[in-house]
Scaffold this active site. Sequence first.
Site, short mmCIF file in Angstrom:
data_model
loop_
_atom_site.label_atom_id
_atom_site.label_comp_id
_atom_site.label_asym_id
_atom_site.label_seq_id
_atom_site.Cartn_x
_atom_site.Cartn_y
_atom_site.Cartn_z
N ASN A 18 0.85 -1.19 0.00
CA ASN A 18 0.00 0.00 0.00
C ASN A 18 0.89 1.24 0.00
O ASN A 18 2.12 1.15 0.03
CB ASN A 18 -0.98 -0.01 1.18
N GLU A 32 3.36 1.54 2.84
CA GLU A 32 4.44 0.56 2.76
C GLU A 32 5.45 0.93 1.69
O GLU A 32 6.65 0.67 1.83
CB GLU A 32 3.85 -0.83 2.51
N ASP A 63 -5.33 -8.56 2.02
CA ASP A 63 -5.33 -10.01 1.80
C ASP A 63 -6.16 -10.37 0.57
O ASP A 63 -5.77 -11.21 -0.25
CB ASP A 63 -5.90 -10.74 3.02
#
Length: 500
Positions: free
Chosen positions: A205, A208, A276
């Site tokens: 993301n 990150e 996920d």
Amino acid sequence: MTSFENVIDHFRTKRVLVVGDIMLDLFVYGHVSRISPEAPAPVINAAAPEEVIGGAGNVARNIAALGAACDIVAVVGNDEAARCIHRHLANYPGITPRLVEASDRVTTVKTRFVAYLHNTHLLRADTEVTTPITATVEDAVVAMVESRFADADAVILSDYNKGVLTPRVISGIIAAAQRAGKPVIVDPKGIDYSRYHGATAMTPNLAEVAQGLARPVGNDENSLKAAAASLIETADCACILVTRGERGVLVVGRDGNAAAFEATARRVVDVSGAGDTLVASFTLALVSDAGPANAARLANAAAGVVVAKKGTSQVTANELRDILLSRPHFELREKLHEMGTIKDCVTAWRKDGLSVGFTNGCFDLLHPGHVQLLCEARSHCDKLVVGLNSDASVKRLKGATRPIQPESARSIVLAGLAFVDAVVVFADETPLKLLEQVRPDVLVKGADYNIEQVVGRDLVESYGGRVVLAELVPDASTTLIVDRMKSGPAKAASGLAEVN
């Protein structure tokens, strides 16, 4: 270009090997109506916690929900949380757990306290050990992964930075995958992306990406493309899919080609586990010949579905088909429930202070009589549940030539009405068992019944509910419509439509 229909159809032929940090997610829901006199903190009137498998386990659950098979390799402790994870995974026939037990660790547990109103997260409490696993456990993890390569179409490294995906484990898995010709997709964490060197793709993301570059990164496309190019060089990967929150996703290839897709979610209820879902759907699309851009578009749509759901959730293949193929009843499927799920739905409505109504019927060919009944029923409550006779029960009630439309078609037509909030198919001639699950505040039937004849009246009145008889549209009958159709077009055009 391979069509999305074909891509999604191919999911059921795929098997994915997931490796990483598994955890137990506990969601404690409750009402908050006051502040503690002991400290400036809200007091939550909590119900029993809801248990779901999170982290790498949620990646596996998404793969199974999309119709593919999955092996999951992870590390757990010798504790009740690990046993709980084993019990839950046993309920997923598409998932084969390959869990390595480490006696020196506890299984990661994340406990979230959530207020019902607006699904507000109040607090998260974590129980975990994040130190790197021992060399012995590293060997066991890599050996387990290598033993499963032959059956896998792809490998996902689900890194939550809990100590399982050490540099040695990551490099060993990527090297083995390269020898076996298997793509490796990484959901990364941390500041050192060089440890993912040789992976096929990564799905960070925005935060990150900034962490991996040790500098702020803007959410505009030019800034993100430059940042992604740097990480691609560091990790020597083919592409990076960056999630941008409410701005959707951006996929960037090694060749510099990029594609952006706006967020598809119309409402955001809970973002837990959305990453996920993204990595699971992106991976399955890649190995189903979608190509990076279309795989990114599919993954973006998948994430848009799950953030509209409560808790750590999954997306199904049918939900993806609905949104990607622009099927108009996509959102309507949220109104379709089963006997086993309607009680939770009604309970959530009541916790929000909403009243619940109920009516039922065959609703074979929807006509003005049906619409009038449903509209009036909804006027007596905040949420309306419609019980729908199954195909078999309609045949028993109406004869061998009915229903004209199958229950799947009748369900979706009812769900398309704004004043219908839930549709549940029931198999018995009467909806009594369903009424026991719903326990409506108001039960509505057509005025062609006497109140003494209404099935469930005694039950509803026993706890203080009430029964309402709704006025009917004259000469409104499915049977009459069918008879007129048999008699010829002129008579068919002149008729209206039995409330059942």
